[in-house]
Write an enzyme that holds these catalytic residues in place. Structure first.
Site, PDB file in Angstrom:
ATOM      1  N   LYS A  43     -11.533 -20.240  -3.288  1.00  0.00           N
ATOM      2  CA  LYS A  43     -12.514 -21.166  -3.879  1.00  0.00           C
ATOM      3  C   LYS A  43     -11.876 -22.047  -4.936  1.00  0.00           C
ATOM      4  CE  LYS A  43     -15.872 -17.443  -3.490  1.00  0.00           C
ATOM      5  NZ  LYS A  43     -16.488 -16.405  -4.312  1.00  0.00           N
ATOM      6  N   THR A  75       6.004  -2.131   0.825  1.00  0.00           N
ATOM      7  CA  THR A  75       5.810  -2.227  -0.624  1.00  0.00           C
ATOM      8  C   THR A  75       4.378  -1.864  -0.995  1.00  0.00           C
ATOM      9  OG1 THR A  75       7.401  -4.030  -0.544  1.00  0.00           O
ATOM     10  CG2 THR A  75       6.209  -3.723  -2.614  1.00  0.00           C
ATOM     11  N   HIS A 122      12.763  -8.698  -6.370  1.00  0.00           N
ATOM     12  CA  HIS A 122      11.965  -7.608  -5.791  1.00  0.00           C
ATOM     13  C   HIS A 122      12.459  -6.318  -6.453  1.00  0.00           C
ATOM     14  CE1 HIS A 122       9.494  -5.415  -3.129  1.00  0.00           C
ATOM     15  NE2 HIS A 122       9.792  -5.986  -1.977  1.00  0.00           N
TER      16      HIS A 122
HETATM   17  N1   CP Z   1      10.518  -4.263   1.459  1.00  0.00           N
HETATM   18  C1   CP Z   1       9.531  -5.113   1.717  1.00  0.00           C
HETATM   19  O1   CP Z   1       9.273  -6.043   0.957  1.00  0.00           O
HETATM   20  O2   CP Z   1       8.857  -4.857   2.884  1.00  0.00           O
HETATM   21  P1   CP Z   1       7.335  -5.219   3.121  1.00  0.00           P
HETATM   22  O3   CP Z   1       7.253  -6.707   3.290  1.00  0.00           O
HETATM   23  O4   CP Z   1       6.925  -4.446   4.356  1.00  0.00           O
HETATM   24  O5   CP Z   1       6.597  -4.791   1.877  1.00  0.00           O
END
Ligand code: CP
Length: 307
Positions: free
Chosen positions: A80, A52, A129
């Site tokens: 912090k 990502t 996502h």
């Molecule tokens: N697709 C995905 O979230 O992979 P990464 O964690 O490598 O970003």
């Protein structure tokens, strides 16, 4: 919220998803375009990432933009005691776009409410996502020639898997049949199944992968995510529950393709990698084009894309 943010896949209508897929195909034909000249994107990763973060950053580089940010929050003032609100307000002063991954569900929505610039959710806990979903849709379209009437088999961690949650919502626009393969402790949450019932979308649940692999058009393998388990013993019980091997592909459909959105651990044996049905490396490559399209849309640059 900034109306051009992408926090949940449900922020896009079906028409907008199709528009982004079309833009992604333009970027695949012509990836280097100076659309972001003079613009700065902030890349804030509070959790580790390879696909990502690097595909977003590649997308920005290919569009002629610049990037600031961090790939490890321990190098930021969060250590912090700075709050997420203050971090976002500070970064918002410096950039035109914020890309953020965070372990807490809802963190990206909150950031989009605090920031004046668009926020792109690069994964928030077990929730969403959406940029992964757009590259998954692009991969499905490229391999199947359609998004309509497909048998989508989702395997592994369906409880905490944010990529499966977003993909399920997106594919629900396209008359799918879902097959969910998961151990009891990682089944698809009830809320998602209730929604499928409401939409009259058929789904079937299994605990064994062999029972269903031959029905799939898309076999969507996922990793059991150690980082989502509060109890390490519970993770140990299910970590290797499904392992796809080349021999299991013998009677699968000719058009079937295997996707895997996440870092692979043991769930796909390397002996599958040379199969024409293995699509996970191309899937990751598609991430650059899909993310170029998402960025262009977030910044209202669609009309400037070379076609
Ligand atoms: N697709 C995905 O979230 O992979 P990464 O964690 O490598 O970003």
């Amino acid at each position: 919220m900034n109306s051009r943010s992408l926090v949940s896949i449900e922020d896009y209508s079906k028409e907008e998803m199709l528009e982004v897929l079309e833009l992604a195909s333009e970027f695949e034909k012509n990836p280097n375009q100076d659309l972001l000249k003079g613009k700065v994107a902030a890349s804030l990763f509070f959790e580790p990432s390879t696909r990502t973060r690097l595909s977003f950053e590649t997308a920005i580089n290919r569009l002629g933009g610049r990037i600031v940010g961090f790939s490890d929050a321990s190098s930021s003032s969060v250590t912090k005691g700075e709050t997420l609100k203050d971090t976002i307000k500070m970064v918002d002063n410096y950039c035109d776009l914020i890309i953020m991954r965070h372990p807490v569900e809802g963190a990206a929505r909150y950031a989009s409410e605090v920031a004046e610039h668009p926020v792109l959710n690069a994964g928030d806990g077990a929730n969403q996502h959406p940029s992964q979903t757009m590259l998954d849709l692009y991969s499905i379209y490229k391999t199947q020639g359609t998004l309509e009437n497909l048998h989508i088999c989702m395997v592994g961690d369906l409880k905490y898997g944010r990529t499966v949650h977003s993909l399920l919502q997106a594919m629900s626009h396209f008359h799918p049949t879902f097959h969910f393969v998961a151990p009891e402790s990682l089944k698809m949450p009830e809320a998602y199944k209730l929604n499928l019932n409401k939409l009259n979308i058929p789904y079937f649940e299994y605990t064994e992968l062999d029972e269903v692999v031959d029905r799939a058009d898309i076999l969507y393998m996922t990793r059991v995510q150690r980082e989502r388990f509060a109890d390490p013993l519970e993770y140990e019980k299910v970590k290797n529950v499904y392992i796809l091997r080349n021999a299991m592909l013998a009677n699968t459909k000719e058009n079937m393709r295997i996707l895997h959105p996440l870092p692979r651990v043991n769930e796909i044996d390397p002996d599958v990698d040379d199969s024409v049905k293995a699509y996970y490396f191309e899937q990751a490559r598609n991430g650059v084009f899909a993310r170029q399209a998402i960025i262009a849309k977030a910044l209202g640059l669609e009309k400037q894309i070379a076609r």
